[in-house]
Design an enzyme around this catalytic site. Sequence first.
Site: not given
Lengths: 323, 343
Positions: B47, B76, B78, B100-101, B147
Amino acid sequence: MAVVTMSQALNMALHEEMARDERVFLIGEDIKDSTYGITKGLWDTYGHKRVIGTPISEAAIAGAVLGAASVGLRPVAEFMYMTFMMCAMDQVVNQAAKSKYMFGGKAVLPIVYRTMAGAGRANAAQHTQSLEAWFAHVPGLKIVMPTTPYDAKGLLKTSIRDDNPVIFIENKVQYATTRGEVPSTDYTIPFGQAAIRRAGTDVTIVALQRMNEIALEAADELAEIGIEAEVIDPRTIVPLDLDSIVKSVRKTHRVVIVHEAHERVGFGAELVAQIVQHAFDYLDAPPIRVANPNVPTPFNRTLEELSIPSAAQVVQAVRGLMR
Amino acid sequence: MTAPAATRAPNGATDAASASPITMAQALNRVLAEALASDPKVVLVGEDIGHAGGVFRVTDGLLARFGAARVLDTPLAESAIIGAAFGMALTGLRPIAEIQFMGFLYKAIGQLAAQAAQVRARTWGQVNAPLVVRCPYGGGVRTPEHHADSLEVLLAHSPGLKVVCPSTPADAAGLLRSAINDPDPVVVMEPIRLYRAGRELVADDAPPVPIGSARVRRTGSDVTVIAWGAMVPVALAGAETAAAMGIDAEVIDLRTLAPLDAETTGASLEKTGRLVVVHEAPLTGGLGGDVVADLVERCFWALRAPPRRVTGCDVVYPPQLLEDIYLPDAPRVAQAIRAVMED
């Protein structure tokens, strides 16, 4: 008191709780026909509004119960095979487990996630995993692992009445083969109370779920050579009855942990760390773990057996500690 | 395919700049660029990694240099990222996916732990998946909910996965190189708060850091402190505080969380007899328990005190104003070092 199987005991608990509280409902794959008999007869009694069959989509099941619980219902979801709970981890962890904390205690989510773990039926890698260690590491979840039909009924009732998300792990190998006396009366078993399955003085064996049967078998063999093992079943690993375990280890000075999950970062590691912290000066030998040797469960029967802890392995581990 | 020429220097990590100290983010960027340049099978998936250059700028400039067929921006989703990357790995590509996190890895953990990790064992070694998953992880930078999670437990408890976690720019480059070269799935946990925490010289031709090799970051004789990722600088600072109290701590950066470097950790504990493990994730069921259990089993007779764990609390990762209380810091590490000496 009637002698019933594990699946019958679970079925009794569901029948009684659905009759007691109309907010309780079941949801999952194939639960009308019930692959293992756990939800047998419930659709006939309570109908499709309270026994809801779903497509094969664990994320959808976990999402649906999250919504249902947040508006006041008390869902009991079934996840056929624990590996497939992986597909619902975000809903279970990021949403359900965290919500109470994130909303300042205002989110009440009384959800029971029933799931099946355990190897021994040639179901291969994805239908056998025991993932209790994943969930035990998540703040906000309670983890229940019943070993006997009596405990299964009482603990499932406690789980359904709890106002928090509960992961209720069943061992599928025990469904039809593990029998025991179960009263038809209403009773609950509190979380966080271990059961001493066998009293002993020489070594403590802490076993999770079906591994208690293996541990008791090992204890009988050990008794023949003069070693008296104490076998402890935590019954719930979160919350954990650490006091009973530490008390036993302080008496016996030796401990073996037995579980079916992979040894690396299994819950046995947490038990060893806690025991060493609280009973260091009492230990006469290093705590030993007997567990899956960090392999995906093989399909081949012979290899599968080698991947599950055996009584012989437990006996060998104990004898190693006694030297 | 034709790779368009670079329009600007990504993160300043050009050849001319390689003689200057660089950040961890720049070191990772450089290795990714190298891999894309040297092997046409390498593909990046994630992403915001293309047009945006990655939320932490780790993939900055790579889309411009290598094109949209090699650097794929995804929705978005995963599970789609790991699912797609796993499929690419099965069919001959060398995908490097970014989650991303790490808190959002839950969405893809089935693809990773049940599918990619197990494929070699399930096919009796006939099929392998050379898949790299990069996961920015951890707290300390005031991110919102979900996050800041550290999910190494899920990965290290999954047979078939290797997990590396650097704490310096040079180790980040070396471990990412090894991950890309590995024939099986490797997760690279990248500590968010160390992306820009410091700079060091990273040689262009520095060899890969072998997977499974810990690094002694500070030599000491009194107590062994084991940490990884963002907790390594914290452990080192705690060791310095302890040194002022006359306690000589050895600090080991695990660098690889699966498989463990049993030799380095065992040798240190045999020497010191005392152990402190530091991690960001909650205590209960954390990787620290496994590090303790493994060492107690192997080095029991060398132990002079019960090992201690300095960890995040057993609560959901807290909002920004509470995270400094939640996260282990140097005073807590120093206190544990002192306590384990007095036990």
